[in-house]
Design a protein around this motif. Sequence first.
Motif, PDB file in Angstrom:
ATOM      1  N   LEU A 161       0.835  -1.210   0.000  1.00 27.27           N
ATOM      2  CA  LEU A 161       0.000   0.000   0.000  1.00 27.27           C
ATOM      3  C   LEU A 161       0.870   1.260   0.000  1.00 27.27           C
ATOM      4  O   LEU A 161       0.547   2.246  -0.671  1.00 27.27           O
ATOM      5  CB  LEU A 161      -0.939  -0.019   1.214  1.00 27.27           C
ATOM      6  N   ALA A 162       1.980   1.226   0.719  1.00 27.24           N
ATOM      7  CA  ALA A 162       2.881   2.382   0.740  1.00 27.24           C
ATOM      8  C   ALA A 162       3.468   2.611  -0.649  1.00 27.24           C
ATOM      9  O   ALA A 162       3.636   3.751  -1.095  1.00 27.24           O
ATOM     10  CB  ALA A 162       3.995   2.155   1.766  1.00 27.24           C
ATOM     11  N   ARG A 163       3.771   1.516  -1.353  1.00 21.79           N
ATOM     12  CA  ARG A 163       4.306   1.632  -2.713  1.00 21.79           C
ATOM     13  C   ARG A 163       3.245   2.245  -3.639  1.00 21.79           C
ATOM     14  O   ARG A 163       3.566   3.076  -4.484  1.00 21.79           O
ATOM     15  CB  ARG A 163       4.713   0.247  -3.205  1.00 21.79           C
ATOM     16  N   VAL A 164       1.994   1.828  -3.468  1.00 18.18           N
ATOM     17  CA  VAL A 164       0.907   2.393  -4.277  1.00 18.18           C
ATOM     18  C   VAL A 164       0.819   3.905  -4.044  1.00 18.18           C
ATOM     19  O   VAL A 164       0.729   4.690  -4.995  1.00 18.18           O
ATOM     20  CB  VAL A 164      -0.438   1.703  -3.931  1.00 18.18           C
ATOM     21  N   THR A 165       0.881   4.318  -2.786  1.00 14.09           N
ATOM     22  CA  THR A 165       0.815   5.750  -2.468  1.00 14.09           C
ATOM     23  C   THR A 165       1.968   6.501  -3.143  1.00 14.09           C
ATOM     24  O   THR A 165       1.768   7.575  -3.736  1.00 14.09           O
ATOM     25  CB  THR A 165       0.863   5.950  -0.939  1.00 14.09           C
ATOM     26  N   ALA A 166       3.157   5.925  -3.095  1.00 12.56           N
ATOM     27  CA  ALA A 166       4.327   6.583  -3.694  1.00 12.56           C
ATOM     28  C   ALA A 166       4.179   6.683  -5.212  1.00 12.56           C
ATOM     29  O   ALA A 166       4.501   7.711  -5.815  1.00 12.56           O
ATOM     30  CB  ALA A 166       5.595   5.800  -3.331  1.00 12.56           C
ATOM     31  N   LEU A 167       3.681   5.622  -5.847  1.00 12.19           N
ATOM     32  CA  LEU A 167       3.503   5.639  -7.309  1.00 12.19           C
ATOM     33  C   LEU A 167       2.446   6.663  -7.708  1.00 12.19           C
ATOM     34  O   LEU A 167       2.606   7.375  -8.703  1.00 12.19           O
ATOM     35  CB  LEU A 167       3.097   4.242  -7.812  1.00 12.19           C
ATOM     36  N   CYS A 168       1.372   6.737  -6.933  1.00 11.27           N
ATOM     37  CA  CYS A 168       0.283   7.668  -7.272  1.00 11.27           C
ATOM     38  C   CYS A 168       0.737   9.116  -7.081  1.00 11.27           C
ATOM     39  O   CYS A 168       0.289  10.011  -7.800  1.00 11.27           O
ATOM     40  CB  CYS A 168      -0.948   7.382  -6.425  1.00 11.27           C
ATOM     41  N   ALA A 169       1.637   9.331  -6.139  1.00 11.52           N
ATOM     42  CA  ALA A 169       2.101  10.701  -5.858  1.00 11.52           C
ATOM     43  C   ALA A 169       2.835  11.289  -7.058  1.00 11.52           C
ATOM     44  O   ALA A 169       2.826  12.496  -7.254  1.00 11.52           O
ATOM     45  CB  ALA A 169       3.004  10.700  -4.626  1.00 11.52           C
ATOM     46  N   VAL A 170       3.466  10.443  -7.869  1.00 14.20           N
ATOM     47  CA  VAL A 170       4.234  10.961  -9.014  1.00 14.20           C
ATOM     48  C   VAL A 170       3.507  10.738 -10.344  1.00 14.20           C
ATOM     49  O   VAL A 170       4.038  11.061 -11.401  1.00 14.20           O
ATOM     50  CB  VAL A 170       5.645  10.317  -9.075  1.00 14.20           C
ATOM     51  N   ALA A 171       2.287  10.152 -10.296  1.00 15.32           N
ATOM     52  CA  ALA A 171       1.530   9.925 -11.537  1.00 15.32           C
ATOM     53  C   ALA A 171       0.936  11.243 -12.033  1.00 15.32           C
ATOM     54  O   ALA A 171       0.580  12.114 -11.236  1.00 15.32           O
ATOM     55  CB  ALA A 171       0.418   8.905 -11.287  1.00 15.32           C
ATOM     56  N   LYS A 172       0.848  11.356 -13.366  1.00 12.72           N
ATOM     57  CA  LYS A 172       0.200  12.542 -13.950  1.00 12.72           C
ATOM     58  C   LYS A 172      -1.313  12.422 -13.732  1.00 12.72           C
ATOM     59  O   LYS A 172      -1.833  11.303 -13.587  1.00 12.72           O
ATOM     60  CB  LYS A 172       0.486  12.608 -15.450  1.00 12.72           C
ATOM     61  N   PRO A 173      -2.041  13.553 -13.724  1.00 14.11           N
ATOM     62  CA  PRO A 173      -3.493  13.475 -13.541  1.00 14.11           C
ATOM     63  C   PRO A 173      -4.130  12.569 -14.598  1.00 14.11           C
ATOM     64  O   PRO A 173      -3.824  12.688 -15.783  1.00 14.11           O
ATOM     65  CB  PRO A 173      -3.950  14.938 -13.720  1.00 14.11           C
ATOM     66  N   GLY A 174      -4.969  11.640 -14.137  1.00 11.72           N
ATOM     67  CA  GLY A 174      -5.657  10.736 -15.059  1.00 11.72           C
ATOM     68  C   GLY A 174      -4.849   9.512 -15.470  1.00 11.72           C
ATOM     69  O   GLY A 174      -5.377   8.578 -16.058  1.00 11.72           O
ATOM     70  N   GLN A 175      -3.533   9.511 -15.187  1.00 12.50           N
ATOM     71  CA  GLN A 175      -2.688   8.373 -15.573  1.00 12.50           C
ATOM     72  C   GLN A 175      -3.070   7.130 -14.763  1.00 12.50           C
ATOM     73  O   GLN A 175      -3.304   7.218 -13.560  1.00 12.50           O
ATOM     74  CB  GLN A 175      -1.214   8.714 -15.322  1.00 12.50           C
ATOM     75  N   HIS A 176      -3.121   5.978 -15.434  1.00 10.55           N
ATOM     76  CA  HIS A 176      -3.388   4.729 -14.723  1.00 10.55           C
ATOM     77  C   HIS A 176      -2.093   4.241 -14.083  1.00 10.55           C
ATOM     78  O   HIS A 176      -1.042   4.247 -14.721  1.00 10.55           O
ATOM     79  CB  HIS A 176      -3.908   3.663 -15.687  1.00 10.55           C
TER      80      HIS A 176
END
Length: 439
Positions: free
Chosen positions: A46-61
């Motif tokens: 879950l921590a990895r998911v949070t880190a990946l989402c923090a650097v994702a562009k808006p709308g990016q899967h």
Amino acid sequence: MPQTSATAPAARTPSGLREAHCHIGAFGAALSLPSVSECASLGECLARVTALCAVAKPGQHVRALHARPLAWPEGRWPTLAELDAAAGAAPVVIMSFDHHQGVCNSAMLAAAGLSAGQRVGPKGEVVSDAHGVATGLLMEHAAYAAWEASPGPSVEESLSHLRAGLRRYLELGFIEVHDLRTDLRLAEALVAMDLSGELAGELGMRVELFPLVQDLGPIVELVQTLRPARVRVAGGKLFADGTLNARTALTLTPYAEALPGLPMGQAMVTPSQVDDALRACDALGLPLAVHAIGDGAVRMILDALARVRPVAMGQRIEHCELIDPADVPRFAELGVTASVQPCHLLTDLPALTRLLPQSLGRVLPVRSLIASGLTPGALVRGVVFGSDAPIVRPEPIDSIVGATRGGATGSASAVAGLDRLSPGEAIDEATAWRCFEPG
Ligand SMILES: [Zn+2]
């Protein structure tokens, strides 16, 4: 018995090896995607998911591979609520290491157009709880639907993935890879790389193609027309059963926790379809490589080979993770090659001991196969090793550890319990390396 000793020489540096079973395009693509394989718990995932989402562009899967929830102390997938909390607004999907399950958040369900309880394809399901609410868990084709909801790679991106995959194999000491489900697009890319001199030069790799039987025609024609030097159609591919972790590998004895209605797994083809596939390949002068993991599927294919008696040399059974003792000598008698992945024992150990405790003595009987007449490393009547990357990493030492049941030199990471899997079938390290060497 483990066959190493305190005085054994240092682990060799591998070179000149053959990977007999991989998916080179998917492996290259996976190298560019996030993985949760290093996460030791649900919390870390879950921590990895949070880190990946923090650097994702808006709308990016946000997509991540290689989850192994049964190996986490929590022993389960994250819930939809946990994933929603970790991800925020980004659509997230995480795929299991064996690609048979996934988990996603609410934003991804919406982005992929999936709803609770929905059936997707022949075996897919958006799993719901007792109240009909989605749990986030996605079975089979439902997981692919979420995974493929994001735009696929461009031709240029696919090519760069392919190069990355081949380069990684080169770094690991391989000079030849077998691709076990080649589609036309991959074949075209490989042929173009060969004709431009890239395979002979920088990458220094030979690639053998095994398209699905129904895809053989155009790929054979492509290779016959353009005559690449380092790319060859080496056979057809057929799937006879499912997998052990999914409890769909076809077995001769029942699973301890079988799927409803599938006490001994599932055949993906009928015997007459196997016969037809053997004949179709034989007409092209090619052998057939059949995915058969369970001892029931292995017997089904050996029976078909005995009936059809194809002329083409180098007929192969892929995986054969369980083989009934009565069927072991039939490989040599019928001239069949066992294309196996001892590295899978490192990850299949929990599934095997839990689901098929009665079958631990018939797991990958490589020593008996060799004793009955198969030659290590030979493509005709041989035993060859591979990894099935990207299902697992392609590092050859993993199969050396699996084949020696943890007795390999330098294998400090030997897995506890590995010697419970048919310990009498362990081979010595030198013989195990020969299974990676082209003759
Ligand atoms: Zn495979």
